[in-house]
Design a protein around this motif. Structure first.
Motif: not given
Length: 397
Positions: A48-52, A79-92
């Motif tokens: 998971l890549l997550a952030g506020g 944009e970091q999703v393509d670099k990290v390739r996490p299974r999931a992203l959560m931004l709020e």
């Protein structure tokens, strides 16, 4: 960025992590967009890549500069999703991002994630639906890789909402305050959204005028934050004092923000910075509800969920798909707009705030539009964000 917030994080999340045979503190201080602080390649294929990311670019109380605000990191985070390739992203972020003003921005985010082979969806969640005694609407983006996304289901609201007095009556009565019983009755409601303020605007009070009035209806004085609970014989409505009731302490505010028993956390710094950290946080029970839903999807638990493709801005969609100059008549035909040319120009005006939009007259004298570059910072070395950021660094929070 903020030294006090950094100390709070380091206090609660001690320890180090090994990256390329080098030990680094888990918590780093600085601009997250600086590769020396955070290199996404160091975290390939995390679950998971997550952030506020900062909310001032989108908040209703601000100028809603969106992509033109040097604090905007939403598009950069995507944009970091393509670099990290996490299974999931959560931004709020704040509710303002859900408004028509940012429909093109949202569509850009969805399209970008689709290019990365992620299925993404936005949802407006109210904290009070997840055991937090305040409204606090938050706009949440969840994106998952295609094999996992079909199992993701948004969390369901809790059966019973928690009120302000139910959450903090023990803290309010810690000094034996004689007015506690009446206050418990007055404050037996869901509170308005806690507003943490920023270094540019807002100190240790509970928000703008409308919020203060709402708190007064709960017999809470929102004109500041108290150092301690009310004394045993404290009076708030006398001939010389017409405060609606006691002020909240930072410990009470933390409870109202969701740091309830079971969510132990230590806040460092003086009162104003503690309040700001608390007031700008994502409530822990909401984070847990969304995180648990993501975890279930990663485990492929439950039934497969079908979801429709979202179309947040039909004009943006047409301009992007067709490319080049697109006559207004073609936009009308493809975007299915109710108010004709007037709606096209209204939407173009909104898009023009976050994208470069070119307008040209066609041979028959009608307008045509071309969708140009996205203005947001997504990591460009020459982006104007860097100069603004450098000039305003001390005020950014």
């Amino acid at each position: 960025m903020d030294s006090n917030a950094f100390e709070t994080l380091r206090t609660n999340i001690p320890g180090s992590i090994e990256i390329d045979d080098e030990k680094r503190d888990i918590v780093q201080q600085g601009d997250v967009a600086n590769p020396a602080i955070f290199n996404p390649e160091d975290h390939r294929e995390v679950a998971l890549l997550a952030g506020g990311v900062p909310c001032p670019p989108f908040t209703i109380a601000g100028k809603q500069l969106g992509a033109n605000d040097e604090r905007d990191l939403f598009a950069w985070a995507v944009e970091q999703v393509d670099k990290v390739r996490p299974r999931a992203l959560m931004l709020e972020n704040v509710r303002g991002l859900s408004l028509p003003r940012f429909s093109g921005y949202r569509q850009y985010v969805l399209d970008r994630l689709a290019e990365f082979k992620y299925v993404a969806e936005w949802r407006l969640l109210n904290a009070c639906d997840f055991g937090v005694p305040q409204l606090r609407p938050r706009f949440v983006l969840v994106a998952m890789q295609e094999d996992d996304a079909k199992y993701f289901k948004w969390p369901e609201p809790v059966a019973e909402q928690l009120t302000v007095s139910a959450a903090i009556h023990d803290l309010m009565g810690a000094n034996g305050w004689e007015g506690l019983d009446q206050w418990i009755e007055d404050a037996d409601k869901i509170g308005p959204t806690i507003v943490g303020g920023s270094k540019k605007h807002g100190g240790a009070d509970l928000g703008p005028t409308r919020a203060k009035r709402a708190w007064a209806e709960l017999s809470v004085d929102a004109m500041g934050v108290a150092d301690a609970p009310p004394a045993r014989d404290a009076k708030f409505k006398t001939e010389t004092n017409q405060a609606p009731g006691p002020k909240l302490t930072t410990e009470m505010v933390a409870r109202i923000q969701g740091w309830l028993p079971g969510y132990e956390w230590t806040f460092t710094g003086r009162k104003t910075t503690r309040y700001r950290q608390i007031g700008n946080a994502f409530p822990p029970p909401v984070a847990e509800a969304v995180g648990s839903a993501i975890l279930k999807a990663l485990k492929h638990e439950g039934a497969v969920v079908s979801r429709e493709t979202s179309n947040h801005d039909p004009v943006y969609k047409v301009l992007r798909e067709l490319g080049g100059l697109v006559p207004a008549s073609e936009i009308l035909k493809r975007a299915d707009l109710r108010n004709g040319l007037a709606e096209i120009e209204e939407r173009i005006t909104q898009l023009d705030r976050d994208f470069i939009i070119e307008r040209e007259l066609t041979s028959d004298g009608s307008l045509a539009y071309r969708l140009g570059e996205f203005k947001a910072f997504i990591g460009q070395a020459n982006h104007e964000r860097h100069e603004k950021f450098s000039q305003n660094r001390s005020k950014i929070s």
